[in-house]
Scaffold this motif. Structure first.
Motif, PDB file in Angstrom:
ATOM      1  N   GLU A  14       0.849  -1.268   0.106  1.00 48.88           N
ATOM      2  CA  GLU A  14       0.218  -0.010   0.082  1.00 48.88           C
ATOM      3  C   GLU A  14       0.903   1.196  -0.157  1.00 48.88           C
ATOM      4  O   GLU A  14       0.481   2.246  -0.401  1.00 48.88           O
ATOM      5  CB  GLU A  14      -0.873  -0.087   1.150  1.00 48.88           C
ATOM      6  N   ARG A  15       1.957   1.304   0.748  1.00 49.80           N
ATOM      7  CA  ARG A  15       2.885   2.349   0.800  1.00 49.80           C
ATOM      8  C   ARG A  15       3.292   2.780  -0.642  1.00 49.80           C
ATOM      9  O   ARG A  15       3.476   3.996  -1.153  1.00 49.80           O
ATOM     10  CB  ARG A  15       4.111   2.384   1.650  1.00 49.80           C
ATOM     11  N   LEU A  16       3.874   1.826  -1.393  1.00 48.14           N
ATOM     12  CA  LEU A  16       4.481   2.016  -2.823  1.00 48.14           C
ATOM     13  C   LEU A  16       3.223   2.279  -3.601  1.00 48.14           C
ATOM     14  O   LEU A  16       3.327   2.979  -4.706  1.00 48.14           O
ATOM     15  CB  LEU A  16       5.223   0.786  -3.277  1.00 48.14           C
ATOM     16  N   GLY A  32      17.774   3.592  -4.470  1.00 49.80           N
ATOM     17  CA  GLY A  32      17.669   2.668  -3.308  1.00 49.80           C
ATOM     18  C   GLY A  32      16.645   1.747  -3.581  1.00 49.80           C
ATOM     19  O   GLY A  32      15.642   1.530  -2.948  1.00 49.80           O
ATOM     20  N   SER A  33      16.338   1.499  -4.839  1.00 45.27           N
ATOM     21  CA  SER A  33      15.224   0.743  -5.476  1.00 45.27           C
ATOM     22  C   SER A  33      15.076  -0.782  -4.922  1.00 45.27           C
ATOM     23  O   SER A  33      13.876  -1.117  -4.794  1.00 45.27           O
ATOM     24  CB  SER A  33      15.311   0.777  -6.880  1.00 45.27           C
ATOM     25  N   ASP A  34      16.002  -1.429  -4.700  1.00 50.23           N
ATOM     26  CA  ASP A  34      16.060  -3.014  -4.232  1.00 50.23           C
ATOM     27  C   ASP A  34      15.351  -3.780  -5.359  1.00 50.23           C
ATOM     28  O   ASP A  34      16.068  -3.979  -6.335  1.00 50.23           O
ATOM     29  CB  ASP A  34      15.374  -3.009  -2.789  1.00 50.23           C
ATOM     30  N   VAL A  53      17.339   3.052 -12.166  1.00 48.79           N
ATOM     31  CA  VAL A  53      17.218   2.352 -10.926  1.00 48.79           C
ATOM     32  C   VAL A  53      18.589   2.634 -10.135  1.00 48.79           C
ATOM     33  O   VAL A  53      19.469   2.372 -11.137  1.00 48.79           O
ATOM     34  CB  VAL A  53      17.018   0.893 -10.994  1.00 48.79           C
ATOM     35  N   VAL A  54      18.634   3.187  -9.079  1.00 45.57           N
ATOM     36  CA  VAL A  54      19.978   3.404  -8.427  1.00 45.57           C
ATOM     37  C   VAL A  54      19.985   2.603  -7.231  1.00 45.57           C
ATOM     38  O   VAL A  54      19.242   2.431  -6.601  1.00 45.57           O
ATOM     39  CB  VAL A  54      20.333   5.131  -8.238  1.00 45.57           C
ATOM     40  N   GLU A  55      21.103   1.552  -7.146  1.00 46.79           N
ATOM     41  CA  GLU A  55      21.232   0.771  -5.957  1.00 46.79           C
ATOM     42  C   GLU A  55      22.717   0.740  -5.770  1.00 46.79           C
ATOM     43  O   GLU A  55      23.616   0.750  -6.403  1.00 46.79           O
ATOM     44  CB  GLU A  55      21.031  -0.535  -6.158  1.00 46.79           C
ATOM     45  N   LEU A  56      22.849   0.833  -4.276  1.00 43.63           N
ATOM     46  CA  LEU A  56      24.136   0.807  -3.547  1.00 43.63           C
ATOM     47  C   LEU A  56      24.914  -0.534  -3.361  1.00 43.63           C
ATOM     48  O   LEU A  56      26.061  -0.541  -3.732  1.00 43.63           O
ATOM     49  CB  LEU A  56      24.000   1.688  -2.276  1.00 43.63           C
ATOM     50  N   GLY A  82      25.312   2.793  -7.543  1.00 44.68           N
ATOM     51  CA  GLY A  82      26.236   4.058  -6.889  1.00 44.68           C
ATOM     52  C   GLY A  82      25.317   4.386  -5.814  1.00 44.68           C
ATOM     53  O   GLY A  82      24.280   3.775  -5.311  1.00 44.68           O
ATOM     54  N   ASP A  83      25.807   5.572  -5.199  1.00 42.70           N
ATOM     55  CA  ASP A  83      25.201   6.016  -3.887  1.00 42.70           C
ATOM     56  C   ASP A  83      24.348   7.395  -4.225  1.00 42.70           C
ATOM     57  O   ASP A  83      24.867   8.373  -4.842  1.00 42.70           O
ATOM     58  CB  ASP A  83      26.311   6.698  -3.226  1.00 42.70           C
ATOM     59  N   GLY A  84      23.060   7.086  -3.974  1.00 43.11           N
ATOM     60  CA  GLY A  84      22.178   8.394  -3.917  1.00 43.11           C
ATOM     61  C   GLY A  84      22.302   8.820  -5.343  1.00 43.11           C
ATOM     62  O   GLY A  84      21.720   8.072  -6.243  1.00 43.11           O
ATOM     63  N   ARG A 111      20.778  15.882   0.749  1.00 43.79           N
ATOM     64  CA  ARG A 111      21.903  16.636   1.160  1.00 43.79           C
ATOM     65  C   ARG A 111      22.984  16.490   0.180  1.00 43.79           C
ATOM     66  O   ARG A 111      23.827  17.540  -0.053  1.00 43.79           O
ATOM     67  CB  ARG A 111      22.265  16.718   2.400  1.00 43.79           C
ATOM     68  N   ARG A 112      23.531  15.188  -0.048  1.00 46.31           N
ATOM     69  CA  ARG A 112      24.771  14.826  -0.606  1.00 46.31           C
ATOM     70  C   ARG A 112      24.487  15.048  -2.207  1.00 46.31           C
ATOM     71  O   ARG A 112      25.730  15.152  -2.912  1.00 46.31           O
ATOM     72  CB  ARG A 112      25.112  13.477  -0.292  1.00 46.31           C
ATOM     73  N   ALA A 113      23.458  15.223  -2.744  1.00 45.80           N
ATOM     74  CA  ALA A 113      23.311  15.404  -4.115  1.00 45.80           C
ATOM     75  C   ALA A 113      24.019  16.485  -4.832  1.00 45.80           C
ATOM     76  O   ALA A 113      23.946  17.793  -3.993  1.00 45.80           O
ATOM     77  CB  ALA A 113      21.868  15.560  -4.487  1.00 45.80           C
TER      78      ALA A 113
END
Ligand SMILES: C[S@@+](CC[C@H](N)C(=O)[O-])C[C@H]1O[C@@H](n2cnc3c(N)ncnc32)[C@H](O)[C@@H]1O
Length: 238
Positions: A14-16, A32-34, A53-56, A82-84, A111-113
């Motif tokens: 429900e949240r997605l 952070g898509s997983d 999709v970005v994933e660390l 990658g990160d963020g 903030r890191r963007a």
């Protein structure tokens, strides 16, 4: 879509589903898509033309690749490690989402963007109190245009932010600490889930509060929020 692949709509919790409902976009980045379920549904419903999709982490990265390949949507959904926001190019995305993490973690990623990377529309779903995200938005030229509270394992907040000049009108005539903690739109809506949460906060904080303590500030915010819910608009013009 890859020929021969049977297209089945991916199921979201429900949240997605609430995050999906707030997006209609060109290129969307899910940070952070997983499992990549949100980008998959965005493409399947036509609510995005293209997704990144970005994933660390390697495990979730492999899961995202597998799910995207199985759905035959590798042409529409690009996967980057990658990160963020670091793997994105300036002005590449029209919108972005960060979901299922702590509000502090989400605010730190924002903030890191690097300058010029963040898209004009952001949909964020923290798992805890979103105050750090609302504060970041106020400092960073984003207005809160929509907020939802979704009943689930916890009450999940979902926030949509839009880059806009000037002060955010959503906070007008509201006590600031209460609005940052509970949400200006949610306070105005006065729904039962938020009311229950505020009352629980008042009960929890009352025995802990004393002058100078953080619990006292939090109790003051909760009591101000209750006044807004009860229609006491003493803050008009502040
Ligand atoms: C709890 S999962 C949430 C997955 C999905 N967004 C959801 O809401 O169901 C958080 C995911 O974010 C990834 N992650 C955490 N920090 C990240 C960062 N700085 N950049 C990219 N991915 C990150 C983790 O590897 C993990 O897969």
């Amino acid at each position: 879509m890859t020929p021969g692949v049977v297209q089945r709509f991916v199921r979201l919790d429900e949240r997605l589903e609430a995050v999906l409902a707030l997006l209609h976009t060109g290129t969307h980045a899910d940070i952070g898509s997983d499992h990549a379920k949100l980008p998959l549904r965005l493409i399947q419903t036509g609510q995005a033309r293209r997704c990144i999709v970005v994933e660390l982490n390697p495990g979730p990265l492999a899961l995202a690749r597998r799910n995207v390949a199985r759905a035959g949507l590798a042409e529409q959904i690009e996967i980057r490690a990658g990160d963020g926001f670091a793997p994105l190019n300036p002005a590449e995305a029209d919108s972005a989402s960060i979901t299922g993490m702590g509000a502090g973690t989400i605010a730190a990623i924002l903030r890191r963007a690097a300058p010029g990377i963040l898209p004009p529309t952001l949909v964020l779903q923290p798992n805890d109190n979103p105050a750090p995200i609302r504060l970041w938005a106020q400092e960073s030229g984003y207005h809160l245009t929509d907020e939802r509270l979704i009943d689930g394992y916890w009450p999940y907040p979902v926030l949509r932010l839009l880059r806009q000049p000037g002060p955010d009108p959503a906070y007008r005539n509201l006590p600031l600490a209460a609005a940052l903690r509970y949400g200006p739109h949610l306070l105005q809506e006065a729904g039962p889930l938020l009311a229950a949460r505020i009352r629980a906060d008042v009960s929890r904080l009352t025995p802990l509060a004393a002058p100078g303590r953080t619990a006292q500030q939090e109790l003051d915010a909760a009591q101000d929020a209750l006044k807004v819910l009860n229609g006491q608009t003493d803050w008009a013009g502040t």
